[in-house]
Motif scaffolding. Structure first.
Motif, PDB file in Angstrom:
ATOM      1  N   VAL A   1      -1.538  38.978 -24.281  1.00 23.95           N
ATOM      2  CA  VAL A   1      -1.860  37.795 -23.490  1.00 23.95           C
ATOM      3  C   VAL A   1      -1.700  36.555 -24.366  1.00 23.95           C
ATOM      4  O   VAL A   1      -1.891  36.599 -25.590  1.00 23.95           O
TER       5      VAL A   1
ATOM      6  N   ILE B   1      -9.825  38.734 -17.524  1.00 27.19           N
ATOM      7  CA  ILE B   1      -9.749  37.394 -18.100  1.00 27.19           C
ATOM      8  C   ILE B   1     -10.765  36.476 -17.433  1.00 27.19           C
ATOM      9  O   ILE B   1     -11.496  35.743 -18.107  1.00 27.19           O
TER      10      ILE B   1
ATOM     11  N   ILE C   1      -8.310  38.791 -25.475  1.00 27.61           N
ATOM     12  CA  ILE C   1      -8.705  37.703 -24.570  1.00 27.61           C
ATOM     13  C   ILE C   1      -9.849  36.897 -25.161  1.00 27.61           C
ATOM     14  O   ILE C   1      -9.813  35.660 -25.176  1.00 27.61           O
TER      15      ILE C   1
ATOM     16  N   PHE D   1      -2.094  31.633 -18.101  1.00 29.59           N
ATOM     17  CA  PHE D   1      -2.206  32.868 -18.864  1.00 29.59           C
ATOM     18  C   PHE D   1      -0.958  33.707 -18.602  1.00 29.59           C
ATOM     19  O   PHE D   1      -0.639  34.018 -17.455  1.00 29.59           O
TER      20      PHE D   1
END
Length: 286
Positions: free
Chosen positions: A120, A87, A51, A76
């Motif tokens: 991610v 996040i 992240i 995301f």
């Protein structure tokens, strides 16, 4: 343009007096971390590293291209939706601001793992118009709506519209998510009739639900919610007749819930009562 060093690609498109910036970013590598909780010496995704890598590279790309204060919306895509709050925390650290997280606009969290195996990835949309009126508002549903003004129009981005916790079933949760979308738009003095585009992410959309299908229940909820709404009537060609609905994309995801993002358009306060040259042209998909 792309940059393999930061696993990113972006493009800038002129639109009226604005410049619109589209960016996709993956982690530079699939950072892993030792996971010895079971004593097997296995590794797991290092979520914090992936992240932070994405967000730091995003911030650098925005700065280099002059869009650091102009993000309208971001998506995301997550292998684990439970990492949503992590996040948000790292956004707050990388993009410090009083109105957290202003720099990333209307933010949507989607439970869908990236195809490359990372945990991610981020899609981002930024707009520089001829006005400094862009802003982000946090509403009571912990979702975000942003507004950008140029060429006499307000472009409104709504993100992460989800059902309230109580409803059960695809129909009721879908209907509730549309209700939350309406509340988000009202935060910036807009409403559902001004929506021109939606993205609807539904978990396991083709699975059966009772004697029907989850996707059919979503469509039934949308039909009932949209019933009687005159969409975009101020922006249609004069010779247009018939019912108009927002353009939309339905996308399957990995959980059993629903989340919606949308774009709406409205006249700016400066041009109310003045005929707008802006038109929306409905197109049928054969």
């Amino acid at each position: 343009m792309s940059n393999s060093a930061t696993a990113s690609a972006f493009t800038v498109v002129p639109f009226g007096s604005s410049a619109q910036f589209f960016l996709a970013v993956l982690p530079e590598e699939n950072y892993q971390i030792a996971d010895d909780t079971q004593g097997h010496g296995k590794t797991a995704d290092d979520w914090a590293a992936q992240i932070r890598n994405i967000l730091e590279n995003t911030r650098q790309i925005l700065l280099e291209n002059g869009f650091e204060n102009n993000v309208a919306a971001s998506n995301f895509f997550l292998k684990d939706i439970g990492k949503k709050e992590l996040i948000r925390q790292i956004i707050w650290e990388v993009f410090p601001t009083e109105s957290f997280p202003k720099e990333l606009g209307a933010t949507t969290f989607i439970p869908q793992p990236p195809a490359d195996g990372s945990a991610v990835t981020l899609e981002l949309w930024a707009i520089k118009g001829n006005s400094d009126n862009s802003r982000t508002i946090k509403d009571d549903f912990v979702s975000f709506v942003s507004e950008v003004e140029f060429d006499g129009l307000r472009w409104i981005f709504a993100g992460d519209a989800r059902s309230e916790t109580a409803p059960i079933g695809a129909y009721r949760r879908s209907y509730s998510a549309f209700e939350q979308l309406r509340e988000q738009l009202r935060c910036v003095e807009a409403d559902i009739p001004q929506v021109l585009r939606t993205w609807i992410y539904q978990g396991h959309l083709v699975l059966p639900e009772g004697e029907t299908q989850r996707y059919k229940e979503l469509n039934r909820a949308r039909t009932n919610f949209f019933n009687g709404i005159e969409f975009l009537k101020d922006y249609l060609p004069k010779d247009h007749s018939g019912t108009v609905y927002p353009a939309s994309t339905g996308i399957g995801t990995d959980d059993m819930d629903i989340v919606i993002s949308a774009i709406a358009v409205a006249k700016s306060q400066k041009t109310l009562g003045i005929h707008s040259p802006f038109l929306t042209v409905p197109l049928e998909n054969p």
